[in-house]
Design an enzyme around this catalytic site. Structure first.
Site, short mmCIF file in Angstrom:
data_model
loop_
_atom_site.label_atom_id
_atom_site.label_comp_id
_atom_site.label_asym_id
_atom_site.label_seq_id
_atom_site.Cartn_x
_atom_site.Cartn_y
_atom_site.Cartn_z
N CYS A 1 -2.04 9.17 2.68
CA CYS A 1 -1.71 8.55 1.39
C CYS A 1 -2.80 8.88 0.38
O CYS A 1 -2.51 9.32 -0.73
CB CYS A 1 -1.54 7.05 1.55
SG CYS A 1 -2.93 6.23 2.32
N GLU B 1 0.89 -1.18 0.00
CA GLU B 1 0.00 0.00 0.00
C GLU B 1 0.91 1.21 0.00
O GLU B 1 1.51 1.54 1.03
CB GLU B 1 -0.89 -0.01 1.25
CG GLU B 1 -1.84 -1.19 1.34
CD GLU B 1 -2.98 -1.10 0.33
OE1 GLU B 1 -3.11 -0.07 -0.36
OE2 GLU B 1 -3.74 -2.08 0.22
P1 NAD Z 1 8.63 4.73 4.36
O1 NAD Z 1 8.54 3.93 3.11
O2 NAD Z 1 9.80 5.61 4.54
O3 NAD Z 1 8.61 3.77 5.64
C1 NAD Z 1 7.56 2.87 5.90
C2 NAD Z 1 8.07 1.73 6.78
O4 NAD Z 1 9.04 0.96 6.05
C3 NAD Z 1 8.75 2.19 8.06
O5 NAD Z 1 8.40 1.30 9.10
C4 NAD Z 1 10.23 2.04 7.71
O6 NAD Z 1 11.06 1.86 8.83
C5 NAD Z 1 10.21 0.78 6.85
N1 NAD Z 1 11.34 0.61 5.93
C6 NAD Z 1 12.16 1.57 5.42
N2 NAD Z 1 13.06 1.00 4.58
C7 NAD Z 1 12.78 -0.33 4.54
C8 NAD Z 1 13.34 -1.44 3.83
N3 NAD Z 1 14.37 -1.31 2.98
N4 NAD Z 1 12.79 -2.66 4.02
C9 NAD Z 1 11.74 -2.83 4.85
N5 NAD Z 1 11.16 -1.82 5.56
C10 NAD Z 1 11.68 -0.57 5.40
O7 NAD Z 1 7.27 5.55 4.43
P2 NAD Z 1 6.85 6.64 5.52
O8 NAD Z 1 7.63 7.88 5.28
O9 NAD Z 1 6.84 6.03 6.88
O10 NAD Z 1 5.31 6.90 5.14
C11 NAD Z 1 4.89 7.84 4.20
C12 NAD Z 1 4.56 7.17 2.88
O11 NAD Z 1 3.65 6.09 3.11
C13 NAD Z 1 3.84 8.09 1.91
O12 NAD Z 1 4.34 7.87 0.62
C14 NAD Z 1 2.37 7.63 2.00
O13 NAD Z 1 1.61 7.93 0.85
C15 NAD Z 1 2.55 6.17 2.21
N6 NAD Z 1 1.38 5.55 2.82
C16 NAD Z 1 0.61 4.71 2.07
C17 NAD Z 1 -0.53 4.15 2.62
C18 NAD Z 1 -1.45 3.28 1.81
O14 NAD Z 1 -2.26 2.59 2.40
N7 NAD Z 1 -1.36 3.30 0.49
C19 NAD Z 1 -0.86 4.41 3.95
C20 NAD Z 1 -0.06 5.25 4.69
C21 NAD Z 1 1.07 5.82 4.12
#
Ligand code: NAD
Length: 485
Positions: free
Chosen positions: A285, A251
């Site tokens: 998001c 997502e």
């Molecule tokens: P992010 O991708 O930076 O981090 C999300 C999670 O992934 C965190 O727990 C992080 O520690 C972990 N992570 C980071 N690198 C990783 C890797 N290499 N392998 C595994 N896990 C890893 O995102 P964010 O800044 O926390 O959130 C904002 C983003 O999330 C925005 O783009 C937003 O649109 C999106 N978002 C999408 C949804 C949806 O349902 N589509 C919901 C909420 C947020």
């Protein structure tokens, strides 16, 4: 009268939960209150041993948890919901402090994620499906996968966690929650409350630094990654998961367009359209990231959204009447500021200053960028903050092309009094959800997912449990009747 607290939960000490036990660590990190930039509590960083112990405990617990019936799992999860109830206010306060979410919205998240989501997911059913064939009967059944890692972003720390672990557990999987290091507090406490109700290893939580996510996504004993976060991280996860063919639900981010047609009631629509962009300080998001207004009403509608934006009180999350809190973290704040500065450098007209309102917190004045070119950063990037571009359109064909001109395809809104027109436009948008005459509102009761680079798979809805299962088909012949063909 407030419900009785059956367990004592300390909201100032935080632990990883490994095999049903609270575990601290030699290393810690801490978040910041984005309203004040003050340090929040220490949280342990899971060591390599903590991670391995958690995965092995989840694997062991899966053996018996997967053999329980859906009904038995539902009963235990309802008991867990009852144990959370006295702490909904405390959990809401944690969300308020770790995200900077205005108090009312933070408490709404706690209620929605920790009461309504439990109510919905624990009442779902999953029946075998029987299909009659010519020479046999087929039974389609859904088997749990094993250990699921639920990797969560920072913007909805409780909502994202329960949306994943509840259907995952109902399916008979065991789940390890990994909150964002920017907002680990409420998810750690939520999972702590489950212990003693759910068997050890069924629901665990690990806080970590940048190493933790990749360790989970490459571990051979993890069967599924349920992830919400950015497109960039989603791609890394898909790549890592491919090595062991883990199931993935991704997502990801969005660059959602709102299309306003010329027949709308401007006074009614404008405040909702702009709230759709600035709700949760623009950190949603499925929030409006681009506004397209029909040219015939452009000046009037722009003035109306600007007026509504000016009416939103910006301030600390615990202040009265605040609609827009601070941006959650410094990295995101700098990103939003750099997009604003890019617009200034390019000579775009802005309504709102993008100003630092309070030196202490990560505050940003809600800003509308008026008619930037289609290839500017503010239009092409997911800004994820209280700044949004507004552009005029003239023909349906043109606005559909503009709206679809993005690698992402999460959601959209169309505003029109002519439902035929709204439907015609909506059906041509390459996105997962289109809201007609409303800002986007995600519901756990309805499937939610993205097209294109906004993700793979869906979450929520009546079929949510199936998304945490593999399908098995039993082929029944009458003994001795099977034909060779
Ligand atoms: P992010 O991708 O930076 O981090 C999300 C999670 O992934 C965190 O727990 C992080 O520690 C972990 N992570 C980071 N690198 C990783 C890797 N290499 N392998 C595994 N896990 C890893 O995102 P964010 O800044 O926390 O959130 C904002 C983003 O999330 C925005 O783009 C937003 O649109 C999106 N978002 C999408 C949804 C949806 O349902 N589509 C919901 C909420 C947020």
């Amino acid at each position: 009268m407030a419900p009785a607290r059956t367990t004592e939960v300390d909201f100032t000490q935080f632990y990883n939960i490994v095999n049903g036990e609270k575990r601290s660590s030699k290393e810690f990190l801490h978040g910041f209150n984005p309203s004040t930039q003050q340090d929040l509590w220490d949280v342990p960083i899971a060591s390599a041993k903590d991670i391995e112990d958690t995965i092995q405990a989840a694997k062991t617990a899966f053996k018996s948890w997967s053999k329980t019936t859906l009904q038995e799992r539902s009963v235990l999860l309802k008991k867990y919901a009852a144990a959370i109830k006295p702490y909904l206010g405390d959990l809401g306060d944690l969300v308020m402090k770790e995200i900077g979410k205005p108090k009312g919205f933070a408490h709404h998240e706690a209620h929605y994620a920790c009461a309504e989501a439990f109510e919905f997911f624990t009442n779902l059913t999953l029946e075998d499906e029987v299909v009659q064939g010519e020479d046999r009967e087929y039974v389609l059944r859904y088997q749990p996968l094993g250990v699921v890692a639920a990797i969560c972003p920072w913007n909805y720390p409780l909502g994202q966690a329960t949306m994943k672990f509840l259907p995952g557990l109902m399916a008979g999987n065991t789940v390890i929650v990994k909150p964002s290091p920017f907002s680990p507090y409420s998810a750690l406490k939520l999972v702590e409350i489950a212990q003693g109700i759910l068997p050890p290893g069924v629901l665990s939580v690990l806080n970590g630094n940048d190493n933790l996510g990749p360790l989970l996504t490459t571990h051979p004993s993890i069967a599924k990654i349920s992830f919400a976060g950015s497109v960039a991280t989603g791609k890394k996860i898909a790549e890592a998961a491919a090595k062991t063919l883990k199931r993935v639900t991704l997502e990801l981010g969005g660059n959602d367009a709102t299309i306003v047609c010329k027949d709308v009631d401007i006074e009614k629509a404008a405040p909702q359209v702009i709230l759709g962009a600035f709700f949760n300080t623009g950190q949603v998001c499925a929030g409006t990231k681009r506004i397209y207004i029909h040219e015939d009403i452009y000046p009037q509608f722009l003035e109306a959204i600007a007026k509504a934006a000016r009416s939103f009180k910006v301030g600390a999350s615990d202040a009265e009447g605040v609609t827009i809190g601070p941006v959650q973290n410094e990295m995101q704040y700098n990103k939003v500021k750099s997009i604003f500065e890019d617009s200034k450098t390019q000579g775009h007209k802005t309504i709102g200053n993008g100003a630092v309102i309070d030196k202490k917190g990560f505050f940003f004045e809600p800003t509308i960028v008026d008619q930037p070119p289609a290839n500017s950063r503010i239009v092409t990037e997911e800004q994820f903050g209280p700044i949004v571009p507004s552009m005029p359109w003239s023909t349906e064909e043109e606005v559909i092309e503009l709206a679809n001109d993005s690698e992402m395809g999460l959601g959209a809104s169309v505003w029109s009094n002519d439902l035929d027109q709204a439907t015609r436009i909506a059906k041509q948008l390459d996105v997962g959800s289109v809201h007609i005459n409303s800002m986007e509102k995600v519901s756990i009761k309805i499937p939610f997912g993205g097209h294109k680079e906004s993700g793979i798979g869906v979450e929520g809805g009546p079929g949510a449990i199936k998304t945490y299962c593999d399908l098995q088909v039993l082929h029944y012949y009458k003994a001795g009747d099977a034909q060779v063909h």
